[in-house]
Design an enzyme around this catalytic site. Structure first.
Site, PDB file in Angstrom:
ATOM      1  N   GLY B 293      11.888  15.532  55.252  1.00 23.84           N
ATOM      2  CA  GLY B 293      10.567  15.154  55.690  1.00 23.84           C
ATOM      3  C   GLY B 293      10.017  14.194  54.741  1.00 23.84           C
ATOM      4  N   SER B 294       8.712  14.107  54.872  1.00 27.62           N
ATOM      5  CA  SER B 294       8.031  13.040  54.223  1.00 27.62           C
ATOM      6  C   SER B 294       8.086  12.995  52.407  1.00 27.62           C
ATOM      7  CB  SER B 294       6.393  13.013  54.680  1.00 27.62           C
ATOM      8  OG  SER B 294       6.288  13.024  56.022  1.00 27.62           O
TER       9      SER B 294
END
Lengths: 365, 646
Positions: B293-294
């Site tokens: 993810g981020s």
């Protein structure tokens, strides 16, 4: 009265072998007799007893005229056959080490096959002396003799004791050759003998496994290769001078029955190459004296009897040492004069007595 | 042909000669075996006739960075008997029973057992010094004393999956115990004696005792206090969010040293046989792979800056989605972030912004940079069971794959890979190899047997790039999505991550892995810390890395820097106050040195909305946490440490 002529060197060598034998039986068997009978001297005491008996009989036979044997040869052989049959009967014959090969009471027993071995030699010698030319005839001589031998061997194989019958078979073959058998008969016999031997091996799985183990003992170190490996380890451990008398470790239940079939391994372990070669040289000398007596004998019976007795010693030494040094598959053959065993020791000394008698007669003649 | 005497004699001669030949062969064979082959057979004999009873060596311990034991070896003397060597079992048993205060019958039965060796259970195990001396004095044949050791775990279940477990004979089965087994195990000693085929000792032969050599202690880079902070945070996360798994790692970026590593669920290493093998065989920090993810945007950002594809002051317009190859990829914020600078793109973790960066970099440069950062390959950490992770094969990367990779989807990475990659940003651009073991120490001489130094794998970005990325990440914490990691004065930089987990071929709507990776102080980070929380189940609130994972890292970094004596700084980017989200902050008063009653009265009178809790006994406040001058949210608790003297 003639002065008694004794082949002194033969007596000395034979007794030297017996002394070595008794000593080594003691060394090799202390552990086992301790475990089995709670008496470290159990085996050696018995061996000493038979050594004394054998030596006594040896001197008695040396004084007698061996030619008397020619007359009783048939009877002796017949008696042996009766014993061989008797020993096969359960409850009469005792089983030791898997073979029903002993007649007798308790720990003292007679091995009829030992007796048969010698009486067959005596009987054949007498037969050859009586019909010197018949051995060359297939129908009248060669085959009937083979039949007699075959019956004897058959009885022994039934015990079963293949080793003993191999010794007898080989000895008789050599005697046939000595007696003047035709080479082409001999050739066929060797072939048939080999075939029979191979057949007998293939018949019993335990015999086959011994051959397999012989060919590659290290593949089966814990099972069928065990005997061979333990024997070789004993030999190799001995080295040049040995680990010293009484210091064998292989006899500590690594090598089974170290006082009989594998005593040569213990000799080599404790006394080294020097001791082992010394024993072999003694045997060679004994064989040389035996054959010399045979050659100097004045009559056909004496010649062939002396040669036959010498041959049986030679065959046993060769097979026994061959097995111990892993030149042959494991076969239960004792080392003459040395291995523990009453019948064998006594009769071997008797054989020496007969040889001495033959030697004495030839000098007189 | 007539059978004449001469024919017979000739045949005698032939046979005699043949016999001589055979005897020659026999003698030759005997000579061969006893001379040339004697060495081989003596060796074989040695193997056959000597019995060897192993005596186990004391296993080395695991020490923390300051030399304190993390996993200990506890040892005591234990009596063993070799039944075949005991000459008089009766009197031996009597003497032993007297010294060991045990049942004569039981000891006698053990001594008569038909085995090579027997432990005198239970009386003869782990006996004290006095009994040891008494037994030694008896000098009984066949009775030996040996050191028996067991593992003890002063930290309990903390970092249990990192250390791993040992089996019945003390051998390492998993984790560091397995990886360093050859160092820890030492060298077995032995009692050797000459025996017959059934194991009885052959009389008048010598037996020898070969002392075992203890294994080396393994000093780890792990810091016990930081590990304790990590364990505390994990406990709190678990209590609050009931996740499936939690993984945390703290690293020192300048060296690649791992200062803390722990996973939830953990287990009690003393009773590992009662738990699922997955617990002690898998260290999630190096085994588990998931879409980051981020947090992965840090790599995209660093690459874009390094490749001169962006300056953070450039502007970008986010309509709330991005169109790639016919797919419309939405930003996490409905309606989008509108017009913003690229710095704000980072602060807001704006997906369309990162897709743009990915497109600018291009697939070749981005993927080669990702590989440079160590993804798709094992980091080489000295732990068993490390995973490689998965990257798209370059040949299959189309515009869509490029776009998702740029914001951290469609790649699969391990926690340790992320820590090392971000560690490279923290230390000025160098990818380090994780260093978990610092040295081997001989426990007897305390001598360092072998030491391991930090290892630079490669430079991945320039110092300037790294500094720019750190600055952006400090903004993320101070002013963006990582706000919950903010700790006054510690200049924490970091990035949140929220990744949906694919279940049955679809992204799940409930199952997320939220993570946060942070470093501090941002200008020159001493620490990198990472947390991943798998399937948090918060009550009535959306799952975001920013709310669940960020505070964890904030706490760990602040507490760790404090014990590392890194002074708080005032030069950091100030926090943007978010009304209604951020608590009102209050500055803590100095209460140390005051009488307890006075301190409490002062707190009340000052009007600060703070709670007090007390540790220790006494009339005076010796010290306090947090210290004076710190800002804490209203309603926080101030811990006062009491003592008798001022």
């Amino acid at each position: 009265m003639h002065k008694l002529h004794v082949d002194l060197s033969l007596v000395v060598v034979a007794l030297l072998l017996v002394v070595i034998g008794v000593t080594m039986v003691h060394s090799a068997s202390t552990v086992l007799s301790g475990i089995r009978f709670h008496d470290n001297f159990f085996y050696v005491k018995k061996q000493l007893l038979f050594a004394s008996l054998g030596t006594f009989l040896m001197f008695v036979l040396a004084r007698l005229d061996y030619r008397k044997l020619q007359r009783v040869a048939g009877l002796l052989f017949l008696l042996s056959l009766v014993f061989l049959v008797l020993v096969l009967v359960p409850h009469i014959g005792q089983v030791r080490g898997g073979s029903r090969a002993w007649l007798g009471i308790g720990a003292f027993g007679l091995q009829p096959s030992e007796l048969a071995k010698f009486s067959l030699i005596v009987y054949l010698s007498a037969w050859f002396a009586r019909y010197p030319m018949r051995v060359q005839s297939l129908i009248k001589g060669f085959l009937p003799l083979l039949l007699i031998t075959g019956v004897t061997l058959m009885l022994i194989i039934l015990e079963p004791d293949l080793g003993q019958s191999a010794v007898i078979g080989m000895t008789i073959m050599v005697m046939l050759y000595f007696a003047g058998a035709r080479l082409r008969h001999m050739g066929s016999l060797v072939m048939i003998g080999l075939a029979a031997f191979v057949g007998l091996i293939l018949m019993a799985p335990y015999r086959l496994s011994r051959v397999v183990a012989f060919l590659n003992p290290w593949q089966y170190p814990d099972t069928i290769g065990y005997h061979i490996i333990m024997s070789l380890i004993a030999l190799g451990r001995g080295g040049l001078l040995g680990v010293g008398l009484f210091h064998s470790t292989q006899k500590f239940s690594y090598l089974p029955e170290p006082q009989t079939d594998f005593i040569f391994a213990i000799i080599t372990e404790e006394l080294g190459m020097v001791g082992a070669v010394f024993v072999l040289v003694l045997f060679l000398f004994l064989l040389y004296r035996g054959m010399l007596i045979a050659m100097r004998s004045t009559d056909r019976f004496g010649m062939l009897l002396a040669a036959g007795l010498t041959t049986v010693i030679a065959v046993q030494v060769i097979i026994n040492v061959g097995v111990v040094t892993s030149l042959m598959p494991v076969t239960g053959i004792t080392l003459p004069f040395i291995s523990y065993g009453g019948s064998s020791l006594t009769l071997m000394l008797c054989a020496v007595g007969v040889l001495l008698s033959i030697a004495r007669q030839s000098r007189i003649g | 042909m007539k059978v004449t005497d001469s024919l017979i004699k000739r045949r005698f001669l032939f046979v005699l000669l043949g016999t001589c030949g055979v005897f020659g062969l026999l003698i030759g064979r005997v000579v061969h075996i006893t001379t040339i082959e004697t060495k081989f057979y003596r060796q074989k004999a040695e193997q056959t006739i000597t019995r060897s009873i192993p005596v186990y060596a004391l296993r080395g311990q695991f020490l923390d960075a300051s030399g304190e034991p993390l996993v200990k070896t506890v040892s005591a003397s234990t009596v063993i008997a070799v039944p075949s060597q005991i000459r008089d079992p009766k009197s031996t048993a009597e003497k032993l029973a007297k010294v060991l205060h045990g049942s004569l019958q039981r000891i006698y039965r053990l001594l008569k057992k038909k085995t090579l060796m027997v432990y005198l259970r239970p009386y003869g195990r782990r006996i004290d010094e006095q009994k040891t001396r008494a037994i030694r004095k008896l000098r009984l044949p066949g009775i030996y004393l040996t050191e028996e050791s067991t593992r003890s775990y002063p930290l309990g279940s903390m970092s249990a999956s990192v250390f791993g477990v040992t089996g019945g004979e003390g051998q390492g089965l998993s984790g560091l115990e397995l990886y360093y087994n050859h160092v820890l195990e030492g060298k077995k000693g032995a009692i050797r004696y000459v025996s017959d085929a059934s194991g009885r000792e052959i009389p008048s032969t010598n037996d020898t005792y070969q002392k075992p050599q203890p294994g080396y202690d393994v000093q780890l880079s792990l810091s016990t206090p930081i590990s304790e902070f990590v364990a505390r945070e994990i406990d709190q996360v678990v209590a609050k969010y009931h996740p499936d798994h939690v993984t945390m790692i703290v690293e020192q970026p300048s060296t690649g040293k791992i200062l803390a590593m722990d996973n939830y669920p953990s287990f009690n290493p003393e009773q590992w046989r009662q738990v699922s093998p997955a617990l002690y065989n898998r260290n999630l920090a190096v085994w588990q792979t998931f879409e980051p993810g981020s947090t992965f945007k840090i790599v995209t950002l660093a690459t874009a800056i390094q490749e001169h594809q962006v300056t953070l002051t450039q502007r970008f317009y986010d309509p709330g989605y991005y169109e790639v190859a016919g797919h419309r990829i939405r930003c996490w914020k409905a309606g989008g972030h509108g017009s913003q600078t690229f710095l704000q793109v980072v602060e807001n973790s704006c997906n369309p912004g990162f897709i743009t960066l990915g497109e600018r970099i291009g697939k070749n440069a981005l993927f080669s940079s990702i590989k440079n950062f160590g993804f798709g390959k094992k980091t080489g950490i000295t732990l068993p069971g490390e995973s490689k992770g998965i990257l798209f094969p370059l040949s299959r990367v189309g515009p869509l794959e490029l776009a998702t990779t740029a914001f951290g989807q469609g790649v699969s990475v391990t926690p340790i890979q992320q820590v090392m990659a971000v560690g490279a940003i923290a230390n000025g651009g160098l990818l380090m190899k994780p260093l978990l073991v610092e040295k081997y120490i001989n426990p007897e001489t305390k001598e360092v047997v072998q030491a391991f130094s930090p290892h630079v794998v490669r430079r991945v970005v320039s110092e300037a790039t790294a500094a720019q990325v750190r600055d952006a990440l400090e903004h993320v914490v101070a002013q963006g999505t990582g706000a919950n990691a903010f700790q006054e004065g510690y200049r924490i930089a970091g990035k949140t991550g929220t990744a949906q987990v694919v279940e049955n071929g679809h992204y799940s709507r409930q199952h997320y892995i939220v993570s946060f990776i942070g470093m501090a102080p941002a200008n020159h980070p001493d620490l990198v810390a990472y947390v991943a929380i798998d399937y948090p189940r918060p009550k009535n609130s959306p799952v975001f890395g920013g709310t669940i994972a960020a505070p964890v890292i904030g706490h760990v970094l602040a507490d760790s820097l404090q014990i590392m004596h890194v002074a708080p700084s005032t030069t950091g980017i100030p926090k943007r106050f978010r009304l209604g989200i951020d608590p009102s902050m209050t500055q803590v008063l100095n209460l140390s040195g005051m009488k307890y009653q006075d301190a409490v009265r002062q707190m009340m009178n000052s009007g600060l909305i703070l709670r007090v809790s007390v540790s220790g006994h006494g009339d005076y406040v010796v010290s306090q946490r947090p210290v004076a001058g710190e800002f804490v949210p209203q309603g926080s608790t101030i811990r006062l440490y009491l003592g008798q003297e001022q």
